[in-house]
Motif scaffolding. Structure first.
Motif, PDB file in Angstrom:
ATOM      1  N   MET A 110      -1.545  39.083   7.145  1.00  0.00           N
ATOM      2  CA  MET A 110      -2.162  39.795   8.260  1.00  0.00           C
ATOM      3  C   MET A 110      -3.551  39.221   8.499  1.00  0.00           C
ATOM      4  SD  MET A 110      -2.762  43.830   8.684  1.00  0.00           S
ATOM      5  CE  MET A 110      -4.383  44.336   9.098  1.00  0.00           C
ATOM      6  N   PHE A 111      -3.865  39.029   9.771  1.00  0.00           N
ATOM      7  CA  PHE A 111      -5.177  38.525  10.146  1.00  0.00           C
ATOM      8  C   PHE A 111      -6.037  39.662  10.661  1.00  0.00           C
ATOM      9  CE2 PHE A 111      -2.341  34.850  11.064  1.00  0.00           C
ATOM     10  CZ  PHE A 111      -2.860  33.990  10.125  1.00  0.00           C
ATOM     11  N   ASP A 112      -7.299  39.661  10.287  1.00  0.00           N
ATOM     12  CA  ASP A 112      -8.242  40.645  10.802  1.00  0.00           C
ATOM     13  C   ASP A 112      -9.569  39.942  11.065  1.00  0.00           C
ATOM     14  OD1 ASP A 112      -9.274  43.043  11.667  1.00  0.00           O
ATOM     15  OD2 ASP A 112      -9.804  43.731   9.663  1.00  0.00           O
ATOM     16  N   PHE A 113      -9.556  39.102  12.093  1.00  0.00           N
ATOM     17  CA  PHE A 113     -10.754  38.345  12.432  1.00  0.00           C
ATOM     18  C   PHE A 113     -11.672  39.207  13.292  1.00  0.00           C
ATOM     19  CE2 PHE A 113      -7.495  34.986  11.959  1.00  0.00           C
ATOM     20  CZ  PHE A 113      -8.087  34.273  10.934  1.00  0.00           C
ATOM     21  N   LYS A 114     -12.877  39.424  12.811  1.00  0.00           N
ATOM     22  CA  LYS A 114     -13.891  40.179  13.559  1.00  0.00           C
ATOM     23  C   LYS A 114     -15.229  39.501  13.320  1.00  0.00           C
ATOM     24  CE  LYS A 114     -11.667  44.483  14.017  1.00  0.00           C
ATOM     25  NZ  LYS A 114     -11.140  44.586  15.326  1.00  0.00           N
ATOM     26  N   PRO A 115     -16.065  39.460  14.333  1.00  0.00           N
ATOM     27  CA  PRO A 115     -17.386  38.876  14.127  1.00  0.00           C
ATOM     28  C   PRO A 115     -18.264  39.794  13.288  1.00  0.00           C
ATOM     29  CG  PRO A 115     -17.230  39.808  16.319  1.00  0.00           C
ATOM     30  CD  PRO A 115     -15.864  39.934  15.690  1.00  0.00           C
ATOM     31  N   ASP A 116     -19.160  39.191  12.557  1.00  0.00           N
ATOM     32  CA  ASP A 116     -20.147  39.939  11.784  1.00  0.00           C
ATOM     33  C   ASP A 116     -21.116  40.574  12.778  1.00  0.00           C
ATOM     34  OD1 ASP A 116     -22.311  40.826  10.277  1.00  0.00           O
ATOM     35  OD2 ASP A 116     -22.441  39.001   9.079  1.00  0.00           O
ATOM     36  N   ALA A 117     -21.248  41.885  12.742  1.00  0.00           N
ATOM     37  CA  ALA A 117     -22.079  42.614  13.705  1.00  0.00           C
ATOM     38  C   ALA A 117     -23.560  42.242  13.619  1.00  0.00           C
ATOM     39  CB  ALA A 117     -21.914  44.120  13.511  1.00  0.00           C
ATOM     40  N   THR A 118     -23.990  41.684  12.513  1.00  0.00           N
ATOM     41  CA  THR A 118     -25.406  41.323  12.348  1.00  0.00           C
ATOM     42  C   THR A 118     -25.654  39.834  12.592  1.00  0.00           C
ATOM     43  OG1 THR A 118     -25.169  40.894   9.977  1.00  0.00           O
ATOM     44  CG2 THR A 118     -25.699  43.163  10.648  1.00  0.00           C
ATOM     45  N   ALA A 119     -24.616  39.095  12.960  1.00  0.00           N
ATOM     46  CA  ALA A 119     -24.730  37.648  13.121  1.00  0.00           C
ATOM     47  C   ALA A 119     -25.487  37.273  14.390  1.00  0.00           C
ATOM     48  CB  ALA A 119     -23.343  37.024  13.149  1.00  0.00           C
ATOM     49  N   SER A 120     -26.201  36.164  14.325  1.00  0.00           N
ATOM     50  CA  SER A 120     -26.842  35.594  15.516  1.00  0.00           C
ATOM     51  C   SER A 120     -25.748  35.013  16.417  1.00  0.00           C
ATOM     52  CB  SER A 120     -27.804  34.483  15.106  1.00  0.00           C
ATOM     53  OG  SER A 120     -27.066  33.373  14.602  1.00  0.00           O
ATOM     54  N   LYS A 121     -26.111  34.667  17.635  1.00  0.00           N
ATOM     55  CA  LYS A 121     -25.137  34.088  18.554  1.00  0.00           C
ATOM     56  C   LYS A 121     -24.552  32.801  17.967  1.00  0.00           C
ATOM     57  CE  LYS A 121     -25.690  34.086  23.128  1.00  0.00           C
ATOM     58  NZ  LYS A 121     -26.046  33.661  24.516  1.00  0.00           N
ATOM     59  N   ALA A 122     -25.384  31.947  17.382  1.00  0.00           N
ATOM     60  CA  ALA A 122     -24.895  30.700  16.783  1.00  0.00           C
ATOM     61  C   ALA A 122     -23.911  30.997  15.652  1.00  0.00           C
ATOM     62  CB  ALA A 122     -26.061  29.863  16.273  1.00  0.00           C
ATOM     63  N   GLU A 123     -24.203  32.012  14.847  1.00  0.00           N
ATOM     64  CA  GLU A 123     -23.312  32.381  13.753  1.00  0.00           C
ATOM     65  C   GLU A 123     -21.996  32.947  14.276  1.00  0.00           C
ATOM     66  OE1 GLU A 123     -26.600  33.519  10.313  1.00  0.00           O
ATOM     67  OE2 GLU A 123     -26.094  35.013  11.849  1.00  0.00           O
ATOM     68  N   VAL A 124     -22.042  33.710  15.362  1.00  0.00           N
ATOM     69  CA  VAL A 124     -20.815  34.243  15.962  1.00  0.00           C
ATOM     70  C   VAL A 124     -19.928  33.096  16.426  1.00  0.00           C
ATOM     71  CG1 VAL A 124     -19.873  35.517  17.937  1.00  0.00           C
ATOM     72  CG2 VAL A 124     -21.726  36.507  16.583  1.00  0.00           C
ATOM     73  N   TYR A 125     -20.540  32.089  17.075  1.00  0.00           N
ATOM     74  CA  TYR A 125     -19.733  30.947  17.516  1.00  0.00           C
ATOM     75  C   TYR A 125     -19.168  30.178  16.330  1.00  0.00           C
ATOM     76  CZ  TYR A 125     -20.341  31.565  22.474  1.00  0.00           C
ATOM     77  OH  TYR A 125     -20.266  32.065  23.750  1.00  0.00           O
ATOM     78  N   GLN A 126     -19.905  30.069  15.236  1.00  0.00           N
ATOM     79  CA  GLN A 126     -19.387  29.405  14.045  1.00  0.00           C
ATOM     80  C   GLN A 126     -18.212  30.200  13.469  1.00  0.00           C
ATOM     81  OE1 GLN A 126     -20.095  26.343  12.881  1.00  0.00           O
ATOM     82  NE2 GLN A 126     -18.415  26.682  11.446  1.00  0.00           N
ATOM     83  N   GLN A 127     -18.333  31.528  13.439  1.00  0.00           N
ATOM     84  CA  GLN A 127     -17.242  32.375  12.954  1.00  0.00           C
ATOM     85  C   GLN A 127     -16.022  32.270  13.871  1.00  0.00           C
ATOM     86  OE1 GLN A 127     -18.832  36.350  12.490  1.00  0.00           O
ATOM     87  NE2 GLN A 127     -20.451  35.639  11.123  1.00  0.00           N
ATOM     88  N   LEU A 128     -16.254  32.211  15.186  1.00  0.00           N
ATOM     89  CA  LEU A 128     -15.160  32.051  16.150  1.00  0.00           C
ATOM     90  C   LEU A 128     -14.445  30.723  15.903  1.00  0.00           C
ATOM     91  CD1 LEU A 128     -13.541  32.705  18.736  1.00  0.00           C
ATOM     92  CD2 LEU A 128     -15.481  31.797  20.050  1.00  0.00           C
ATOM     93  N   LEU A 129     -15.201  29.668  15.709  1.00  0.00           N
ATOM     94  CA  LEU A 129     -14.626  28.349  15.456  1.00  0.00           C
ATOM     95  C   LEU A 129     -13.800  28.350  14.160  1.00  0.00           C
ATOM     96  CD1 LEU A 129     -14.658  25.494  16.732  1.00  0.00           C
ATOM     97  CD2 LEU A 129     -16.551  24.965  15.200  1.00  0.00           C
ATOM     98  N   GLU A 130     -14.324  28.971  13.128  1.00  0.00           N
ATOM     99  CA  GLU A 130     -13.602  29.044  11.848  1.00  0.00           C
ATOM    100  C   GLU A 130     -12.309  29.853  11.995  1.00  0.00           C
ATOM    101  OE1 GLU A 130     -16.563  30.595   9.170  1.00  0.00           O
ATOM    102  OE2 GLU A 130     -17.690  28.701   9.188  1.00  0.00           O
ATOM    103  N   ALA A 131     -12.362  30.950  12.730  1.00  0.00           N
ATOM    104  CA  ALA A 131     -11.164  31.767  12.939  1.00  0.00           C
ATOM    105  C   ALA A 131     -10.126  30.989  13.756  1.00  0.00           C
ATOM    106  CB  ALA A 131     -11.533  33.080  13.634  1.00  0.00           C
ATOM    107  N   ALA A 132     -10.583  30.304  14.803  1.00  0.00           N
ATOM    108  CA  ALA A 132      -9.668  29.506  15.627  1.00  0.00           C
ATOM    109  C   ALA A 132      -9.038  28.388  14.798  1.00  0.00           C
ATOM    110  CB  ALA A 132     -10.405  28.935  16.833  1.00  0.00           C
ATOM    111  N   ASP A 133      -9.833  27.771  13.955  1.00  0.00           N
ATOM    112  CA  ASP A 133      -9.306  26.713  13.088  1.00  0.00           C
ATOM    113  C   ASP A 133      -8.243  27.276  12.151  1.00  0.00           C
ATOM    114  OD1 ASP A 133      -9.137  24.121  11.917  1.00  0.00           O
ATOM    115  OD2 ASP A 133     -10.554  24.735  10.362  1.00  0.00           O
ATOM    116  N   ALA A 134      -8.533  28.422  11.555  1.00  0.00           N
ATOM    117  CA  ALA A 134      -7.580  29.033  10.620  1.00  0.00           C
ATOM    118  C   ALA A 134      -6.264  29.396  11.315  1.00  0.00           C
ATOM    119  CB  ALA A 134      -8.202  30.278   9.983  1.00  0.00           C
ATOM    120  N   LEU A 135      -6.343  29.903  12.541  1.00  0.00           N
ATOM    121  CA  LEU A 135      -5.134  30.331  13.245  1.00  0.00           C
ATOM    122  C   LEU A 135      -4.321  29.177  13.818  1.00  0.00           C
ATOM    123  CD1 LEU A 135      -6.276  33.508  15.202  1.00  0.00           C
ATOM    124  CD2 LEU A 135      -4.568  33.381  13.384  1.00  0.00           C
TER     125      LEU A 135
END
Length: 165
Positions: free
Chosen positions: A1-26
């Motif tokens: 099961m996947f539960d990809f969610k952005p870190d609520a305290t992340a900066s915009k750059a960190e959110v995009y890095q998390q998005l990229l990592e989630a997209a890569d994983a999927l």
């Protein structure tokens, strides 16, 4: 099961890095481009605030035989199905091969209003072997929603996806 969610305290750059990592994983190892676009459209919808549309248009051939953009997987209200190259923000992005970051879509010549709520738009071409194969399209109900940091984040995502869709 996947539960990809952005870190609520992340900066915009960190959110995009998390998005990229989630997209890569999927998308790693998944050969179906439509499935990959569908999952990434969902990720963008989940990770990026203030959107009213997030998705893809793919290169295709129209009834007349001319190349055009064809609606791909997305989240949001129903959208235009076909967009001629050079028309609207998406068509201009394909024709120019360049990211289009539009603060106010109503001031963009030839804007195609698929959703009247859209006020700003970011469109990034996805390029494979020197040719645009699709675009990532983000719309917001807020004027000037997108900036250079958003463009860079979505450009990194487009680069990742170029061999996976």
């Amino acid at each position: 099961m996947f539960d990809f969610k952005p870190d609520a305290t992340a900066s915009k750059a960190e959110v995009y890095q998390q998005l990229l990592e989630a997209a890569d994983a999927l998308t790693t190892g998944e050969p179906d481009g439509i499935a990959n676009m569908a999952n990434v459209a969902s990720l963008m919808w989940e990770f990026l605030p203030d959107l009213n549309w997030a998705g893809f248009y793919r290169m295709g051939t129209g009834v007349s035989g001319a190349d055009e953009l064809v609606l791909g997987p997305f989240h949001g209200r129903p959208a235009c199905i076909r967009i001629p190259l050079g028309k609207g923000v998406c068509g201009v992005a394909v024709q120019s091969g360049e990211t289009q970051c539009i603060e106010d879509v109503h001031s963009f010549p030839g804007h195609i209003a698929c959703d009247a709520a859209s006020q700003s738009e970011l469109v990034v071409p996805i390029v494979r072997n020197g040719a645009v194969i699709a675009v990532i399209d983000l719309d917001s109900p807020r004027t000037a929603r997108f900036d250079d940091e958003d463009a860079a984040g979505i450009e990194a995502l487009a680069k990742l996806l170029s061999s996976r869709i």
